[in-house]
Scaffold this motif. Structure first.
Motif, mmCIF file in Angstrom:
data_model
loop_
_atom_site.group_PDB
_atom_site.id
_atom_site.type_symbol
_atom_site.label_atom_id
_atom_site.label_comp_id
_atom_site.label_asym_id
_atom_site.label_seq_id
_atom_site.Cartn_x
_atom_site.Cartn_y
_atom_site.Cartn_z
ATOM 1 N N GLY A 15 -79.240 10.766 -44.838
ATOM 2 C CA GLY A 15 -79.668 9.649 -44.295
ATOM 3 C C GLY A 15 -80.773 9.001 -45.054
ATOM 4 N N TYR A 16 -81.280 7.874 -44.567
ATOM 5 C CA TYR A 16 -82.279 7.117 -45.053
ATOM 6 C C TYR A 16 -83.797 8.055 -45.162
ATOM 7 N N THR A 17 -84.509 7.983 -46.067
ATOM 8 C CA THR A 17 -85.829 8.710 -46.019
ATOM 9 C C THR A 17 -86.377 8.442 -44.801
ATOM 10 N N ASN A 18 -87.033 9.454 -44.271
ATOM 11 C CA ASN A 18 -87.927 9.421 -43.203
ATOM 12 C C ASN A 18 -87.003 9.414 -41.787
ATOM 13 N N ALA A 19 -85.686 9.454 -41.920
ATOM 14 C CA ALA A 19 -84.840 9.433 -40.648
ATOM 15 C C ALA A 19 -85.104 10.474 -39.702
ATOM 16 N N GLY A 20 -85.611 11.752 -40.348
ATOM 17 C CA GLY A 20 -85.860 12.688 -39.460
ATOM 18 C C GLY A 20 -85.013 13.859 -39.556
ATOM 19 N N LYS A 21 -84.363 13.945 -41.016
ATOM 20 C CA LYS A 21 -83.059 15.195 -41.141
ATOM 21 C C LYS A 21 -84.077 16.357 -41.231
ATOM 22 N N SER A 22 -85.132 16.697 -41.926
ATOM 23 C CA SER A 22 -85.735 18.010 -42.041
ATOM 24 C C SER A 22 -86.064 18.385 -40.704
ATOM 25 N N THR A 23 -86.638 17.656 -39.864
ATOM 26 C CA THR A 23 -86.945 17.990 -38.491
ATOM 27 C C THR A 23 -85.957 18.351 -37.749
ATOM 28 N N LEU A 24 -84.698 17.684 -37.929
ATOM 29 C CA LEU A 24 -83.473 18.041 -37.069
ATOM 30 C C LEU A 24 -83.171 19.236 -37.720
ATOM 31 N N PHE A 25 -82.915 19.615 -38.993
ATOM 32 C CA PHE A 25 -82.578 20.621 -39.537
ATOM 33 C C PHE A 25 -83.224 21.705 -38.921
ATOM 34 N N ASN A 26 -84.560 21.871 -38.790
ATOM 35 C CA ASN A 26 -85.439 22.925 -38.232
ATOM 36 C C ASN A 26 -85.060 23.037 -36.578
ATOM 37 N N ARG A 27 -84.846 21.843 -36.023
ATOM 38 C CA ARG A 27 -84.427 22.084 -34.496
ATOM 39 C C ARG A 27 -83.194 22.838 -34.456
ATOM 40 N N ILE A 28 -82.391 22.148 -35.169
ATOM 41 C CA ILE A 28 -80.529 22.746 -34.837
ATOM 42 C C ILE A 28 -80.806 24.252 -35.316
ATOM 43 N N THR A 29 -81.396 24.560 -36.533
ATOM 44 C CA THR A 29 -81.310 25.964 -36.848
ATOM 45 C C THR A 29 -82.012 27.075 -36.011
ATOM 46 N N GLU A 30 -82.952 26.204 -35.469
ATOM 47 C CA GLU A 30 -83.870 27.416 -34.424
ATOM 48 C C GLU A 30 -83.172 27.434 -33.163
ATOM 49 N N ALA A 31 -82.121 26.388 -32.916
ATOM 50 C CA ALA A 31 -81.283 26.658 -31.641
ATOM 51 C C ALA A 31 -80.062 27.394 -32.144
ATOM 52 N N GLU A 75 -68.475 17.432 -50.737
ATOM 53 C CA GLU A 75 -67.586 18.485 -50.532
ATOM 54 C C GLU A 75 -67.669 19.071 -49.072
ATOM 55 N N ALA A 76 -68.599 18.576 -48.301
ATOM 56 C CA ALA A 76 -69.164 18.921 -46.690
ATOM 57 C C ALA A 76 -67.861 18.593 -46.284
ATOM 58 N N SER A 77 -67.617 19.234 -45.152
ATOM 59 C CA SER A 77 -66.669 19.135 -43.965
ATOM 60 C C SER A 77 -66.833 18.021 -43.202
ATOM 61 N N LEU A 78 -68.274 17.943 -43.017
ATOM 62 C CA LEU A 78 -68.770 16.727 -42.112
ATOM 63 C C LEU A 78 -69.983 16.317 -42.524
ATOM 64 N N LEU A 79 -70.499 14.963 -42.494
ATOM 65 C CA LEU A 79 -71.756 14.640 -42.713
ATOM 66 C C LEU A 79 -72.462 14.286 -41.267
ATOM 67 N N LEU A 80 -73.535 14.707 -41.188
ATOM 68 C CA LEU A 80 -74.382 14.028 -40.066
ATOM 69 C C LEU A 80 -75.310 12.969 -40.695
ATOM 70 N N HIS A 81 -74.799 11.889 -40.476
ATOM 71 C CA HIS A 81 -75.595 10.845 -40.741
ATOM 72 C C HIS A 81 -76.995 10.497 -39.783
ATOM 73 N N VAL A 82 -78.008 11.049 -40.098
ATOM 74 C CA VAL A 82 -79.152 10.812 -39.360
ATOM 75 C C VAL A 82 -79.877 9.499 -39.742
ATOM 76 N N VAL A 83 -80.135 8.695 -38.561
ATOM 77 C CA VAL A 83 -80.773 7.428 -38.493
ATOM 78 C C VAL A 83 -81.852 7.469 -37.351
ATOM 79 N N ASP A 84 -82.920 6.556 -38.020
ATOM 80 C CA ASP A 84 -84.143 6.590 -37.040
ATOM 81 C C ASP A 84 -83.842 5.248 -36.267
ATOM 82 N N ALA A 85 -83.342 5.479 -35.165
ATOM 83 C CA ALA A 85 -82.721 4.436 -34.076
ATOM 84 C C ALA A 85 -83.861 3.397 -33.636
ATOM 85 N N SER A 86 -85.297 4.116 -34.012
ATOM 86 C CA SER A 86 -86.064 3.087 -33.430
ATOM 87 C C SER A 86 -86.801 2.124 -34.467
ATOM 88 N N ASP A 87 -85.954 2.200 -35.730
ATOM 89 C CA ASP A 87 -86.648 1.535 -36.959
ATOM 90 C C ASP A 87 -85.670 0.100 -36.762
#
Ligand SMILES: Nc1nc2c(ncn2[C@@H]2O[C@H](COP(=O)(O)OP(=O)(O)OP(=O)(O)O)[C@@H](O)[C@H]2O)c(=O)[nH]1
Ligand SMILES: [Mg+2]
Length: 264
Positions: free
Chosen positions: A38-54, A110-122
Motif C-alpha cells: 500500500g501507499y506510504t502512511n496507509a497504516g500497514k505496519s500498524t495493521l501488521f502489529n494488530r493482526i499479529t497480536e490477534a 509470490e504471495a498467495s494474497l495481497l492485502l492492499h491497505v489504503v487510508d480511507a480518510s485520505d
C-alpha cells in the motif's frame, strides 16, 4: 552519496537472498504468504502489529527476531500463514529504485494474497490506489489476488467495520481501523474465505516446445512433486499447488495447459 547507494544496494541484495531462502522453506511447507502492500502512511505496519497480536503464535520469537517484517499467523480452516509487512509505495518511483524494489518485493509477486491497505480518510484515496496498482504492475505482481483494506475508518464520519463482497459473494474489501482494532476479526474471516481454497494436483505431459519454459516456471513456483524427461523430449511432471495459483497460471498460458493433463 554514490558509496552509500552502493552499500544500500548491496544490503538489499543480501536481504533478497535471505528472503529467497525463507520463501523456499515456506513453499516446501505449503504455507501461504499474505503480503501487506500500500501507499506510504496507509497504516500497514500498524495493521501488521494488530493482526499479529490477534493471531499470536506462541513459538514465534525466533522467527520474529530473524526478520521483524515476517510473522506467523493462524487462520481458521487454513492453518499457519505468513504475514509480511512491506515498504510503502510512492508515486513516480525512480527507475533505479524500481530495480532495487524488484528484489525485495519478490515476496509480493509470490504471495498467495495481497492485502492492499489504503487510508480511507485520505482525499487522494483513488489516486493512491492507482499509484499502488501501477507499482504492482511494474514489479510484475499485478495478477496476484488482492483484498482491499479500507483502513482508518475511525477518521471517517459514520463508517462501520464490514466486509464488502463482489457479485459472487467473495470478499473484496474490509473496512477497519488498525488504530482502534475495529474490524480486525473481519480480516481473519475474509482471510479464511480467500485462502481456504483447495490444493490441486496434476500430471502434465508437456511437449518439447513448452517443457523448458514451464519447467522453470514450476520450479519458480516450487510446486513440482516429480519430473522426468521422456525419450521423445516430452516432460512428464507432477505438480501440486493451490487451485487459485493453477487457474492463474492457466490463464496466463492462454488456457492451453489443461490440454496436457494426463491421468496418473
Ligand atoms: N486514525 C488512524 N490512524 C492510523 C490508523 N492506522 C495507522 N494510523 C496512523 O497512520 C500513520 C502511519 O502508520 P504506519 O502503520 O506507519 O503506516 P505504513 O503504511 O506502515 O507506512 P510506511 O511503512 O511508511 O509505508 C501512523 O501515524 C499511524 O498511527 C488508523 O486506523 N486510524
Ligand atoms: Mg510501515
Amino acid at each position: 552519496m554514490r558509496d552509500r547507494v552502493k552499500a544500500i544496494l548491496r544490503r538489499l541484495d543480501k536481504v533478497a537472498k535471505q528472503r529467497e531462502q525463507g520463501r523456499r522453506a515456506r513453499a516446501r511447507a505449503e504455507v501461504p504468504t499474505v503480503s501487506l502492500v500500500g501507499y506510504t502512511n496507509a497504516g500497514k505496519s500498524t495493521l501488521f502489529n494488530r493482526i499479529t497480536e490477534a493471531g499470536v503464535y506462541a513459538a514465534d520469537q525466533l522467527f520474529a527476531t530473524l526478520d521483524p517484517t515476517l510473522r506467523r499467523i493462524e487462520v481458521e480452516d487454513v492453518g499457519t500463514a505468513i504475514l509480511a509487512d512491506t515498504v510503502g509505495f510512492i508515486r513516480h518511483l525512480p527507475h533505479d529504485l524500481v530495480a532495487a524494489f524488484k528484489a525485495t518485493l519478490q515476496e509480493t509477486q509470490e504471495a498467495s494474497l495481497l492485502l492492499h491497505v489504503v487510508d480511507a480518510s485520505d482525499e487522494r484515496l483513488s489516486d493512491n490506489i492507482e499509484a499502488v496498482d501501477s507499482v504492482l504492475e511494474e514489479i510484475e505482481a499485478a495478477d496476484v489476488p488482492r483484498l482491499l483494506i479500507m483502513n482508518k475508518i475511525d477518521s471517517l464520519d459514520q463508517a462501520e467495520p464490514r466486509i464488502e463482497r463482489d457479485d459472487e459473494g467473495v470478499p473484496k474489501a474490509v473496512w477497519v481501523s488498525a488504530l482502534s482494532g475495529q474490524g480486525i476479526a473481519l480480516i481473519f474471516d475474509a482471510l479464511t474465505e480467500r485462502l481456504a481454497g483447495t490444493m490441486v494436483r496434476h500430471r502434465l505431459r508437456l511437449p518439447p516446445n513448452l517443457a523448458g519454459r514451464m519447467q522453470s516456471k514450476f520450479h519458480q513456483m516450487r510446486c513440482i512433486v516429480s519430473e522426468e524427461y521422456q525419450d521423445d523430449g516430452h516432460l512428464l511432471v507432477d505438480v501440486r499447488l493451490p487451485q487459485t495459483d493453477w487457474h492463474r497460471l492457466e490463464k496466463r498460458e492462454g488456457n492451453q495447459l489443461g490440454d496436457f493433463i494426463v491421468s496418473e
